[in-house]
Design a protein around this motif. Structure first.
Motif, short mmCIF file in Angstrom:
data_model
loop_
_atom_site.label_atom_id
_atom_site.label_comp_id
_atom_site.label_asym_id
_atom_site.label_seq_id
_atom_site.Cartn_x
_atom_site.Cartn_y
_atom_site.Cartn_z
N TYR A 18 90.15 18.71 30.25
CA TYR A 18 88.94 19.45 30.65
C TYR A 18 88.12 18.67 31.67
O TYR A 18 87.55 19.25 32.60
N ALA A 19 88.05 17.36 31.54
CA ALA A 19 87.33 16.54 32.51
C ALA A 19 88.00 16.61 33.88
O ALA A 19 87.33 16.73 34.92
N PHE A 20 89.33 16.57 33.91
CA PHE A 20 90.06 16.69 35.17
C PHE A 20 89.82 18.05 35.82
O PHE A 20 89.55 18.13 37.03
N LEU A 21 89.90 19.13 35.05
CA LEU A 21 89.65 20.47 35.60
C LEU A 21 88.22 20.61 36.11
O LEU A 21 87.99 21.19 37.17
N GLY A 22 87.27 20.06 35.38
CA GLY A 22 85.87 20.11 35.83
C GLY A 22 85.67 19.35 37.13
O GLY A 22 84.98 19.81 38.04
#
Length: 144
Positions: A18-22
């Motif tokens: 989720y951090a990468f996608l954000g």
């Protein structure tokens, strides 16, 4: 104990995903915003063509203008000495340019033949065939 370690690893993997996608979405949003600012800053200044002897005026705000006899041209002129698509006026590199489109009777800027794209400025005289036009650039396009 190995079940708890697996659960923690799964949670960490999901959080990092989720951090990468954000981060990817934030980078894309910033890039789109910067591109929009660049496009807004590079819009072409208004161009006005005053056709001599006919008292016809063409006003343009788009970055490319085609002059010719064809009714679909941006500046359609009904003169037999003008080719179907005679010349192109285009705005790039922060300047307006004129280019002959292989016309039969030639394009002339200040009575000099246009054989390659050349920069135009306010007050220049553009002749396509036998039709002479005065060029005005920028905000002050009203005739004086």
């Amino acid at each position: 104990m190995s079940g708890q370690i697996l659960l923690v690893l799964r949670i960490l993997l999901a959080a990092s995903l989720y951090a990468f996608l954000g981060a990817a979405l934030l980078i894309l949003w910033r890039d789109l915003k910067r591109q929009a600012e660049i496009l807004a800053a590079s819009q072409s200044p208004p161009l006005t063509l005053l056709v001599k002897n006919e008292q016809v005026t063409f006003h343009f705000t788009k970055p490319e203008v085609i002059i010719g006899r064809d009714p679909t041209c941006d500046a359609a002129l009904q003169d037999k000495t003008i080719s179907t698509e005679h010349a192109r006026l285009s705005y790039h590199h922060n300047q307006w340019w004129v280019e002959d489109l292989q016309s039969t009777n030639g394009t002339f800027l200040n009575e000099e033949p246009v054989s390659a794209p050349i920069v135009i400025t306010t007050g220049d005289l553009l002749r396509c065939g036998q039709v002479v036009m005065s060029i005005r650039l920028g905000e002050n396009t009203k005739r004086s």
